[in-house]
Design a protein around this motif. Structure first.
Motif, PDB file in Angstrom:
ATOM      1  N   ASP A 164      -6.744 -10.135  -7.897  1.00 48.99           N
ATOM      2  CA  ASP A 164      -6.461  -9.173  -8.969  1.00 48.99           C
ATOM      3  C   ASP A 164      -7.592  -8.178  -9.200  1.00 48.99           C
ATOM      4  N   ASP A 165      -8.314  -7.833  -8.133  1.00 50.94           N
ATOM      5  CA  ASP A 165      -9.435  -6.905  -8.317  1.00 50.94           C
ATOM      6  C   ASP A 165      -9.348  -5.672  -7.416  1.00 50.94           C
ATOM      7  N   GLY A 166      -8.312  -5.613  -6.566  1.00 53.51           N
ATOM      8  CA  GLY A 166      -8.157  -4.453  -5.688  1.00 53.51           C
ATOM      9  C   GLY A 166      -9.230  -4.310  -4.638  1.00 53.51           C
ATOM     10  N   GLN A 167     -10.006  -5.342  -4.391  1.00 50.06           N
ATOM     11  CA  GLN A 167     -11.132  -5.265  -3.474  1.00 50.06           C
ATOM     12  C   GLN A 167     -10.850  -6.039  -2.181  1.00 50.06           C
ATOM     13  N   ASN A 168     -11.368  -5.497  -1.072  1.00 49.65           N
ATOM     14  CA  ASN A 168     -11.333  -6.188   0.237  1.00 49.65           C
ATOM     15  C   ASN A 168      -9.921  -6.615   0.634  1.00 49.65           C
ATOM     16  N   LEU A 169      -8.954  -5.766   0.374  1.00 47.44           N
ATOM     17  CA  LEU A 169      -7.573  -6.105   0.699  1.00 47.44           C
ATOM     18  C   LEU A 169      -7.332  -6.031   2.199  1.00 47.44           C
ATOM     19  N   VAL A 170      -6.507  -6.940   2.677  1.00 45.72           N
ATOM     20  CA  VAL A 170      -6.128  -6.974   4.094  1.00 45.72           C
ATOM     21  C   VAL A 170      -4.719  -6.412   4.215  1.00 45.72           C
ATOM     22  N   TYR A 171      -4.567  -5.331   4.983  1.00 48.26           N
ATOM     23  CA  TYR A 171      -3.243  -4.733   5.172  1.00 48.26           C
ATOM     24  C   TYR A 171      -3.245  -3.903   6.441  1.00 48.26           C
ATOM     25  N   ALA A 209      -5.648  -1.576  11.139  1.00 48.98           N
ATOM     26  CA  ALA A 209      -5.939  -2.600  10.126  1.00 48.98           C
ATOM     27  C   ALA A 209      -6.994  -2.094   9.151  1.00 48.98           C
ATOM     28  N   SER A 210      -6.883  -2.560   7.902  1.00 51.65           N
ATOM     29  CA  SER A 210      -7.843  -2.150   6.875  1.00 51.65           C
ATOM     30  C   SER A 210      -9.217  -2.759   7.099  1.00 51.65           C
ATOM     31  N   GLN A 211      -9.251  -3.941   7.715  1.00 53.50           N
ATOM     32  CA  GLN A 211     -10.511  -4.614   8.007  1.00 53.50           C
ATOM     33  C   GLN A 211     -10.279  -5.665   9.089  1.00 53.50           C
ATOM     34  N   ASN A 212     -11.342  -6.272   9.555  1.00 58.01           N
ATOM     35  CA  ASN A 212     -11.195  -7.325  10.556  1.00 58.01           C
ATOM     36  C   ASN A 212     -10.259  -8.394  10.016  1.00 58.01           C
ATOM     37  N   THR A 252      -3.137 -11.313   8.142  1.00 56.52           N
ATOM     38  CA  THR A 252      -3.795 -12.182   7.166  1.00 56.52           C
ATOM     39  C   THR A 252      -5.302 -12.105   7.379  1.00 56.52           C
ATOM     40  N   ASP A 253      -6.043 -12.742   6.475  1.00 54.79           N
ATOM     41  CA  ASP A 253      -7.494 -12.801   6.656  1.00 54.79           C
ATOM     42  C   ASP A 253      -7.910 -13.936   7.580  1.00 54.79           C
ATOM     43  N   VAL A 313       2.359 -16.108   1.791  1.00 54.35           N
ATOM     44  CA  VAL A 313       0.954 -16.235   2.155  1.00 54.35           C
ATOM     45  C   VAL A 313       0.135 -15.500   1.105  1.00 54.35           C
ATOM     46  N   SER A 314      -1.010 -16.046   0.778  1.00 55.47           N
ATOM     47  CA  SER A 314      -1.927 -15.384  -0.135  1.00 55.47           C
ATOM     48  C   SER A 314      -2.815 -14.437   0.650  1.00 55.47           C
ATOM     49  N   GLY A 315      -2.699 -13.136   0.373  1.00 55.88           N
ATOM     50  CA  GLY A 315      -3.447 -12.116   1.095  1.00 55.88           C
ATOM     51  C   GLY A 315      -2.649 -11.554   2.262  1.00 55.88           C
ATOM     52  N   GLY A 316      -2.936 -10.296   2.625  1.00 52.45           N
ATOM     53  CA  GLY A 316      -2.310  -9.698   3.790  1.00 52.45           C
ATOM     54  C   GLY A 316      -1.069  -8.889   3.469  1.00 52.45           C
ATOM     55  N   GLU A 317      -0.296  -8.599   4.508  1.00 51.32           N
ATOM     56  CA  GLU A 317       0.886  -7.733   4.369  1.00 51.32           C
ATOM     57  C   GLU A 317       1.890  -8.096   5.455  1.00 51.32           C
ATOM     58  N   VAL A 318       3.182  -7.841   5.173  1.00 47.57           N
ATOM     59  CA  VAL A 318       4.246  -7.964   6.170  1.00 47.57           C
ATOM     60  C   VAL A 318       4.860  -6.579   6.364  1.00 47.57           C
ATOM     61  N   GLU A 319       5.099  -6.205   7.624  1.00 49.38           N
ATOM     62  CA  GLU A 319       5.763  -4.948   7.941  1.00 49.38           C
ATOM     63  C   GLU A 319       6.884  -5.216   8.943  1.00 49.38           C
ATOM     64  N   ASP A 320       8.092  -4.803   8.589  1.00 49.68           N
ATOM     65  CA  ASP A 320       9.267  -4.963   9.447  1.00 49.68           C
ATOM     66  C   ASP A 320       9.655  -3.610  10.028  1.00 49.68           C
TER      67      ASP A 320
END
Length: 732
Positions: free
Chosen positions: A307-314, A360-363, A417-418, A431-438
């Motif tokens: 809930d901090d908008g930081q270091n998001l994986v997407y 990717a937004s980050q490793n 995911t991370d 899953v906690s964290g990450g994103e799904v794209e179809d």
């Protein structure tokens, strides 16, 4: 709204009460009791988000120093109940201040109970509640929770239950049938009727490789059974909406990847709905047949777990939350504008390898599935990428397309995911964290030449129209062509290869004309105007080329793969050529791939096939012999034997003084000597090419007989080299 801690939903009791106050309502979250000194968490089953409700409990006002197990939620009185291991072990009631009050229960054996739940029977206001606990070798006990709980309560033992032949770690009561359900570590699902003290084996469930204790079990109001694996943290969902289980076989699907623990026990209000309570959940949006809805354990990511908008994986430029989780949502054909992280460089063609660029937004770590057989299921054998490490920014990845792929429209799912998940995730579940794209994609059936996994070898001499050293290593490459088919017509081509040898002093380009010469009077060709030039995909050594390879100002479709081969190969130190000299055999091969879509389907009978027309041409601005001084360099070409040159060819080159060429356009003979020897060859397999300056007729003693007989004699000449005269790594 964001998830709210269960603690904030509680009414604090007055300090003078014997018992703490009850929880205010029947929460959607599940309670999870973990660790050797009990901690209480709230688990959102939709998003897998774990909220610490209390890091420590008290017992009769003093610090708790041990584990609490066999917990259950009593929605009759809105309290939790469990069994505290702290000496002396006892049944405890847990209120909204997380203080445990001991109940005076007699009739229990001196052992620790770690399996338990609450049964509520009847309807309000005439409900009764019972706390059931179980432990192997001692059996099942029933503890009434009605009346004055400050008084002594007698536990009732179920005779014979001490002999039940299974090992379970938690169970839960069905909210409608009041049957108990439990699962062993091997996936065996059991149904327990507490009225008759009987157990029924239902089936062995597929738990996606999970083993070990399933230590927390829950139900929801719809009769969906959730059971959490201690080791992996995965929460599996089993549809038990029909109870007792009669006439159907339940199946398990991973619903959420939650927290793992060596000690795990769960409780939940069984009449509460499992629902979306957080707007930072990213859902999939493939059609509902792909198990996309929440009811089908669809894919979803709590993309901002802190809930901090930081270091998001997407993936791509952004991620957002959307409440697309029902069949009605999907029927409305929603568009997720944040599905922007995957670019498809080449087409998905049966038996081929396709390239995708993933941003990717980050490793992070990437999973992918493709519905190759178009049955609207991402099955376990349709995993395209399985927890592949990717870097922040653009990543070039290859996906192998099965030969059995059907042609038509289908769907691909990508999940990032991370990487902290205890075990690899599936195409569904939270899953906690990450994103799904179809993504909706098009797959193609194909006919590949020579096949989807094999090469032919192309070998060229660049001294034409003179014989030169005739070592056939001026350009040596592995080559394959593929036609894409849709509804019985050709919709595109793919040409690909790898350069394995360059022994040329001259500078040569390499090109392929989409042309096939059946005989002297029959040719099949693709016109330049038939090519969808804007959507050609072109890469060399995996690097996407920005320029169009389709040669301008031609009537035929001619693909210029390389203007100058020497611009792409790297000679080893001390070597004059690329993989054609002794001790210079191991330079890195150069690969290329060009996918050429057509503007409209072309009839199969009119479409060129097989090797097409690969040829070399003289590179501009480089010397290519005195005879070329007054000729446009592009006008010099060398094709396979008896393959007519392109419209760019300089006809004057048929008349070069002293040449060894015996081409006769009127007789449809091209690029051969008077005795039938060629300047370009197609060999039907990988091939060991001659060492620099070794005549091919010396390196392969049967080659001349093959060539001069128009291929009728010594047809396997290429399999019998003089090993001292060839590059032995040439076929690798």
């Amino acid at each position: 709204m964001k998830l709210t801690s269960i603690a904030s939903l509680c009414i604090l009791c007055s300090s003078g009460s014997v018992f703490a106050g009850p929880f205010e309502n029947c929460p959607s979250k599940a309670f999870l009791m973990q660790d050797s000194v009990a901690k209480l968490y709230g688990i959102d089953l939709v998003s897998a988000k774990a909220t610490t409700i209390t890091a420590s409990l008290t017992r009769e006002g003093a610090a708790n120093t041990s584990s609490v197990n066999a917990v259950g939620f009593n929605y009759k009185d809105q309290y939790m109940y469990g069994y505290s291991k702290q000496s002396p072990g006892s049944v405890v009631q847990i209120g909204d201040d997380y203080n445990m009050t001991e109940l005076d229960v007699t009739g229990l054996p001196d052992t620790n109970f770690y399996v338990g739940d609450i049964q509520v029977v009847g309807t309000e206001p005439n409900q009764s509640a019972y706390y059931f606990v179980y432990t192997p070798n001692y059996g099942l006990y029933k503890i009434p929770l009605n009346g004055d709980l400050t008084q002594t309560i007698n536990a009732i033992h179920y005779t014979g239950s001490e002999n039940w032949n299974f090992k379970i770690y938690d169970f839960a009561f069905h909210p409608n049938s009041n049957l108990l359900y439990a699962m062993e570590s091997n996936g065996n699902l059991h149904e327990i009727n507490v009225n008759t003290a009987t157990t029924t084996f239902i089936t062995q469930l597929d738990t996606s490789g999970d083993s070990g204790a399933f230590g927390a079990a829950y139900f929801d109001i719809n009769g969906q059974f959730y059971i959490s694996n201690n080791k992996s943290g995965k929460i599996h969902k089993i549809d038990l909406s029909t109870s007792p289980v009669v006439g159907y076989t339940p199946t398990a699907a991973v619903f959420t990847s939650g927290p793992k623990s060596s000690q795990n026990d769960g409780a939940r209000c069984a009449i509460a709905e499992v629902k979306v309570t957080d707007n930072s959940i990213d859902f999939g949006d493939a059609p509902n047949g792909y198990a996309t809805t929440l009811a089908d354990s669809g894919p979803r990511h709590l993309y901002d777990p802190n809930d901090d908008g930081q270091n998001l994986v997407y993936l791509g430029a952004s991620v957002d939350g959307e409440n697309i989780n029902t069949a009605a949502d999907l029927a409305a054909e929603p568009i997720d504008n944040s599905d922007d992280g995957v670019a498809f460089v080449t087409d998905f063609v049966g038996g081929q390898t396709t390239q995708v660029i993933v941003t990717a937004s980050q490793n992070s770590y990437l999973y992918a599935w493709v519905d190759w057989n178009q049955d609207q299921v991402f099955s376990s054998d349709e995993v395209a990428l399985d927890k592949v490490a990717i870097n922040a920014g653009d990543n070039s990845l290859l996906i192998a397309v099965p030969e059995t792929t059907l042609e038509g429209n289908t769907w691909a799912r990508f999940r990032v995911t991370d990487g902290t998940e205890a075990s690899n995730i599936s195409a569904t579940g939270g899953v906690s964290g990450g994103e799904v794209e179809d993504y909706e994609i098009t797959t193609y059936a194909s006919d590949a030449y020579p096949s989807e996994s094999d090469w032919v070898t192309l070998s060229y001499e660049d001294k034409w129209p003179f014989a030169g050293d005739y070592d056939f290593n001026d350009l040596v490459m592995h080559f394959r062509s593929t036609r894409y088919k849709e509804n019985g017509a050709i919709v595109g081509y793919r040409i690909e290869g790898e350069i394995v040898g360059v022994g040329a002093t001259y500078h040569n380009g390499f090109a392929v004309r989409l042309y096939d010469q059946i005989n002297a009077s029959t040719q099949r060709r693709v016109a330049r105007s038939e090519v969808d030039e804007a959507n050609i995909s072109f890469s060399i050594d995996g690097v996407v080329q920005e320029n169009s390879p389709l040669e301008a100002n031609r009537s035929d479709a001619i693909i210029i793969v390389m203007e100058d081969v020497w611009d792409y190969v790297q000679k080893n130190s001390g070597c004059q050529y690329f993989r054609t000299e002794v001790n210079c055999q191991n330079g890195s091969k150069v690969t290329f791939s060009v996918t050429i879509p057509l503007l409209a389907p072309k009839a199969l009978a009119d479409s060129p096939a097989n090797v097409l027309d690969p040829f070399i041409f003289a590179s501009n601005d480089h010397f290519h012999g005195e005879f070329m001084n007054n000729v446009d360099k592009r006008g010099w070409e060398v094709h396979l034997k008896n393959r007519a040159p392109t419209e760019a060819f300089a006809q004057s080159l048929y008349n070069v003084s002293g040449s060894d060429d015996a081409s006769n356009p009127a007789g449809n003979t091209y690029f051969q000597t008077a005795s039938g020897l060629p300047w370009a060859m197609e060999i039907g397999s990988a091939w060991q090419h001659p060492i620099e300056n070794i005549d091919i007729t010396n390196a392969y003693s049967k080659f001349a007989a093959f060539a001069t007989s128009a291929g009728k004699n010594s047809i396997t000449w290429y399999s019998e080299p003089q090993l001292s005269k060839v590059i032995t790594s040439g076929a690798q």
